[in-house]
Design an enzyme around this catalytic site. Sequence first.
Site, short mmCIF file in Angstrom:
data_model
loop_
_atom_site.label_atom_id
_atom_site.label_comp_id
_atom_site.label_asym_id
_atom_site.label_seq_id
_atom_site.Cartn_x
_atom_site.Cartn_y
_atom_site.Cartn_z
N ASP A 1 0.89 -1.39 -0.06
CA ASP A 1 0.00 0.01 0.11
C ASP A 1 0.92 1.19 -0.02
O ASP A 1 0.60 2.38 -0.89
CB ASP A 1 -0.75 0.23 1.14
CG ASP A 1 -2.08 -1.02 1.05
OD1 ASP A 1 -2.62 -1.25 -0.07
OD2 ASP A 1 -2.80 -1.09 2.18
N GLY B 1 4.46 1.33 -0.85
CA GLY B 1 4.99 1.39 -1.92
C GLY B 1 4.44 1.74 -3.21
O GLY B 1 4.90 2.54 -3.96
N GLU C 1 4.72 -3.96 -8.02
CA GLU C 1 4.08 -3.74 -6.92
C GLU C 1 2.41 -4.01 -7.13
O GLU C 1 1.78 -3.26 -6.72
CB GLU C 1 4.14 -2.34 -6.39
CG GLU C 1 5.91 -2.32 -5.71
CD GLU C 1 6.08 -1.32 -4.88
OE1 GLU C 1 5.25 -0.78 -4.24
OE2 GLU C 1 7.55 -1.03 -4.84
C1 FAD Z 1 11.74 -5.23 -13.13
C2 FAD Z 1 10.82 -5.83 -12.13
C3 FAD Z 1 10.88 -5.53 -10.75
C4 FAD Z 1 10.48 -6.34 -9.61
N1 FAD Z 1 10.50 -6.14 -8.31
C5 FAD Z 1 10.13 -7.01 -7.40
C6 FAD Z 1 10.59 -7.04 -6.01
O1 FAD Z 1 11.42 -6.08 -5.58
N2 FAD Z 1 10.10 -7.73 -5.10
C7 FAD Z 1 9.05 -8.68 -5.49
O2 FAD Z 1 8.51 -9.28 -4.85
N3 FAD Z 1 8.51 -8.74 -6.71
C8 FAD Z 1 9.00 -7.78 -7.68
N4 FAD Z 1 8.63 -7.95 -8.96
C9 FAD Z 1 7.61 -8.64 -9.36
C10 FAD Z 1 6.17 -8.12 -9.73
O3 FAD Z 1 5.72 -7.42 -8.54
C11 FAD Z 1 5.18 -9.06 -10.57
O4 FAD Z 1 5.88 -9.26 -11.71
C12 FAD Z 1 3.90 -8.72 -10.72
O5 FAD Z 1 3.24 -8.75 -9.19
C13 FAD Z 1 3.04 -9.44 -11.55
O6 FAD Z 1 3.12 -10.81 -11.24
P1 FAD Z 1 3.62 -11.84 -12.41
O7 FAD Z 1 4.74 -11.36 -13.22
O8 FAD Z 1 3.82 -13.22 -11.56
O9 FAD Z 1 2.30 -11.73 -13.38
P2 FAD Z 1 1.01 -12.59 -13.23
O10 FAD Z 1 0.56 -12.73 -11.62
O11 FAD Z 1 1.34 -14.03 -13.76
O12 FAD Z 1 -0.04 -12.19 -14.14
C14 FAD Z 1 -0.11 -11.92 -15.59
C15 FAD Z 1 -1.08 -11.37 -16.08
O13 FAD Z 1 -2.28 -11.57 -15.56
C16 FAD Z 1 -3.00 -10.64 -14.87
N5 FAD Z 1 -3.68 -11.35 -13.82
C17 FAD Z 1 -3.25 -12.03 -12.81
N6 FAD Z 1 -4.35 -12.25 -11.89
C18 FAD Z 1 -5.52 -11.53 -12.28
C19 FAD Z 1 -6.59 -11.37 -11.94
N7 FAD Z 1 -6.90 -12.12 -10.54
N8 FAD Z 1 -7.50 -10.95 -12.49
C20 FAD Z 1 -7.10 -10.08 -13.65
N9 FAD Z 1 -5.86 -10.26 -14.22
C21 FAD Z 1 -4.94 -10.81 -13.72
C22 FAD Z 1 -2.18 -9.58 -14.52
O14 FAD Z 1 -2.65 -8.58 -14.34
C23 FAD Z 1 -1.07 -9.70 -15.76
O15 FAD Z 1 -1.46 -8.84 -16.63
C24 FAD Z 1 9.48 -7.22 -10.06
C25 FAD Z 1 8.94 -7.33 -11.47
C26 FAD Z 1 9.68 -6.53 -12.39
C27 FAD Z 1 9.43 -6.91 -13.88
#
Ligand code: FAD
Length: 382
Positions: free
Chosen positions: A240, A242, A363
């Site tokens: 929240d 962040g 985030e």
């Molecule tokens: C450069 C970078 C830095 C990052 N830094 C950190 C960090 O420091 N710490 C950390 O913990 N994480 C970090 N992350 C991870 C980031 O928070 C996740 O990539 C993000 O939360 C999305 O998760 P995912 O990639 O698994 O996508 P997914 O959860 O697989 O989602 C894929 C797609 O499906 C959609 N989707 C998923 N669930 C739903 C739903 N219920 N309803 C509708 N649509 C949905 C999503 O919106 C997205 O479009 C980072 C990511 C990147 C790329």
Amino acid sequence: MDYSYTEDQKMLQKMLQDIGEKELKERAKEIDQSHRFPRENVELMAEAGLMGLTVDEKYGGGGMDYICYSLAVEELSKACASTGTIFSAHLSLCTMPIQDWGSDEQKEKFLKPLASGEKLGAFALSEPGNGSDAAAMNTTAVEDGDNFVLNGSKAWITNGAEADIYLVLAQTDKELKHKGVTGFIVEKGTEGFSFGKPEDKLGIRASSTTQLHFDNCKIPKANVLGQVGDGFKIAMKTLDGGRVGMASQAMGIARAAFEESIAYANEREAFGQKILDFQAIQFKLANMSTDIDAARYLIYAAATAHDRGEQFSRLSAQAKVFASEMAMKHTVEAVQIHGGYGYTTEYNVERYMRDAKITEIYEGTSEIQRIVIAKALQKEML
Ligand SMILES: Cc1cc2nc3c(=O)[nH]c(=O)nc-3n(C[C@H](O)[C@H](O)[C@H](O)COP(=O)(O)OP(=O)(O)OC[C@H]3O[C@@H](n4cnc5c(N)ncnc54)[C@H](O)[C@@H]3O)c2cc1C
């Protein structure tokens, strides 16, 4: 609501603008192109007292409010979005939860060096198989005498290989799902803790993003943050806060694109006049300026609610989804205003466009922000 800046906020903003213009902006293109982690920028931020900006003064922090935090992420990201990312992950995702949930011993041992910038922080929630659905995590922590033993992998971790102190979320009781998640403070160098290779990213390329691996990694019980089972609550509250920073990052990137678009449009000529004199270009700039101001009001509403101790999940999600989509849209427009030059690395706008995209993903994606907003509305209205 009055959003005029206090004298402290004005002084901070001026200092940030100076650092941004004189130091960060100059290096931003080089470190983007070389994918180099800018250790010198971290040292600069530490010297300027930024790494503990919102931490209590008794732990060596600046004791400043969340508008100041927003100003810092905005100005740093305007000059160099990678540096804004390094800063925000360190302060809002690792340092602040240790201040909010840590024991006196943890604050002494971890918060002080984080606040001074002697140590860099990171936050590890996401995993290769689950990001949005964080409670489905597979990293486990099993009790063993005075320790917990961590096994599993985290993905996409900002400050990955560069940090010293990590807030790691793991399942201590998978049956309990999100109520079985616990937060651990993990130090670099702990046996069984290793890193994956750096991710090759579209944007914020000078920030370090790596996987973390835990292989029978023993963490003392004294490093549990809050109580066993508090981890998911800590992670959600941390996000929240962040998200106010991520919205501010988006606003900073959009402002950089806006200012450079005006300057370019004032120089470039077509059909015997400056392109700035075409109404089509003026309308793009008018839309940018309006949306940047709208984002700022949403961000400050969330930051103010945070500082008053009010519930601000909906406001921070609204600020993030609006500001990030605004930054994406207008950095694309900035490339358009720059024409063919905008598509090359001669100008900065192509980098702003690449950097803006991450604000719609990390985030919590834009889809997840809308779920947070809709759930909060249901609660507020029923
Ligand atoms: C450069 C970078 C830095 C990052 N830094 C950190 C960090 O420091 N710490 C950390 O913990 N994480 C970090 N992350 C991870 C980031 O928070 C996740 O990539 C993000 O939360 C999305 O998760 P995912 O990639 O698994 O996508 P997914 O959860 O697989 O989602 C894929 C797609 O499906 C959609 N989707 C998923 N669930 C739903 C739903 N219920 N309803 C509708 N649509 C949905 C999503 O919106 C997205 O479009 C980072 C990511 C990147 C790329």
